[in-house]
Design a protein around this motif. Structure first.
Motif, short mmCIF file in Angstrom:
data_model
loop_
_atom_site.label_atom_id
_atom_site.label_comp_id
_atom_site.label_asym_id
_atom_site.label_seq_id
_atom_site.Cartn_x
_atom_site.Cartn_y
_atom_site.Cartn_z
N SER A 12 0.82 -1.21 0.00
CA SER A 12 0.00 0.00 0.00
C SER A 12 0.86 1.26 0.00
O SER A 12 0.45 2.29 -0.54
N GLY A 139 -6.56 1.07 0.11
CA GLY A 139 -5.70 0.39 1.07
C GLY A 139 -6.37 -0.85 1.64
O GLY A 139 -5.73 -1.89 1.83
N VAL A 142 -6.05 -3.60 -0.95
CA VAL A 142 -4.72 -4.22 -0.98
C VAL A 142 -4.55 -5.18 0.18
O VAL A 142 -3.99 -6.28 0.03
N ALA A 157 -1.78 -3.65 -6.04
CA ALA A 157 -0.89 -2.54 -5.70
C ALA A 157 -0.33 -1.89 -6.96
O ALA A 157 -0.22 -0.66 -7.04
N GLU A 196 -3.78 5.50 2.10
CA GLU A 196 -3.86 4.11 1.66
C GLU A 196 -3.28 3.14 2.72
O GLU A 196 -3.97 2.20 3.11
#
Length: 275
Positions: A12, A139, A142, A157, A196
């Motif tokens: 992230s 975020g 991910v 990502a 994120e």
């Protein structure tokens, strides 16, 4: 879960700090190359669409069934559509002022910058807040992808990192023209990307240490819906505006092809325990 969280944080950070690359477009040149940014946005859109439909949604449908997979997917679409109603739209609107100022000469450019400085500064701050709110669920995506496997996390990502570069421009451009400070523009764009990894930290404590396979696949299907909505709602329109429809569509398919190749080679190269 600790190691998974560290991996998700690292991925992230790559995606979030790519807003800094967008800011560099602004601080290193007077006028960023908008066509190149449009092509980059189209390329990232292709990556995101491939992940959404060919990976996340596809796996969810295969794992938990057609009906449940689609319910999770469109639940993600509806969820992010509701959020988008309350988030200011990130735009590169100040770039039109740049062109106008250039035509009017340096003197006219300075006068206009002084006249509209407070308005442009406000626009930049609102844009930074909006993009931070957009980066927060990215975020989360991910992190959930990293739980599923390294392959999913890395691809998410990568796509998000390319998507965040134009967002860095969207933040840095108005801040630079309002404050005339390259450092302030770069700093605020970078801070907006740090939302994120913040999303990773928060979601890591919200979810239990072990999720059932069905819930995990459903959540990833919802992430696919969020990514699809984000792509069609924000990325493609910007790509069309700055690169032209024909060139942007070509960039989309190039991105899809690259992501398909990435999915294939990562699956071959990563151990089974990490994929």
């Amino acid at each position: 879960m600790g190691s998974q969280m560290l991996v998700a944080l690292g991925l992230s950070l790559v995606g979030g700090l790519s807003t800094s690359l967008g800011a560099l477009f602004v601080v290193l040149s007077e006028t960023p190359n908008m066509k190149m940014l449009g092509l980059l946005q189209g390329f990232a859109a292709g990556l995101m669409l491939s992940i959404s439909f060919l990976d996340l949604a596809h796996n969810a449908i295969n794992s938990i069934g057609f009906l449940k997979g689609n319910l999770w997917f469109f639940g993600g679409v509806i969820f992010f559509a509701c959020i988008a109603r309350f988030i200011p739209e990130p735009t590169l609107g100040p770039s039109t002022d740049v062109k106008r100022r250039k035509k009017n000469g340096d003197e006219g450019r300075k006068d206009m910058a002084k006249k509209h400085r407070s308005q442009v500064l406000y626009s930049g701050i609102v844009t930074a807040i909006g993009i931070s709110l957009h980066n927060f669920p990215e975020g989360m995506a991910v992190f959930l992808g990293s739980i599923k496997g390294m392959r999913v996390g890395v691809n998410l990502a990568l796509a998000i990192a390319l998507h965040n570069i134009p967002e860095g421009v969207a933040v840095a451009l108005p801040i630079y023209f309002a404050t005339e400070s390259k450092w302030q523009a770069f700093k605020l764009a970078t801070l907006s990307g740090l939302a994120e990894p913040l999303g990773v930290i928060i979601v890591a404590y919200l979810f239990p240490s072990s999720l059932s396979p069905e819930i995990l696949e459903g959540l990833l299907g919802a992430v696919g819906g969020i990514m699809a909505f984000l792509t069609l709602h924000e990325m493609l329109p910007l790509a069309f505006d700055y690169a032209g429809q024909k060139q942007a569509v070509k960039a989309v398919f190039v991105g899809m092809a690259c992501m398909s190749a990435s999915l294939y080679f990562l699956e071959l190269s990563l151990p089974d325990s990490m994929s």
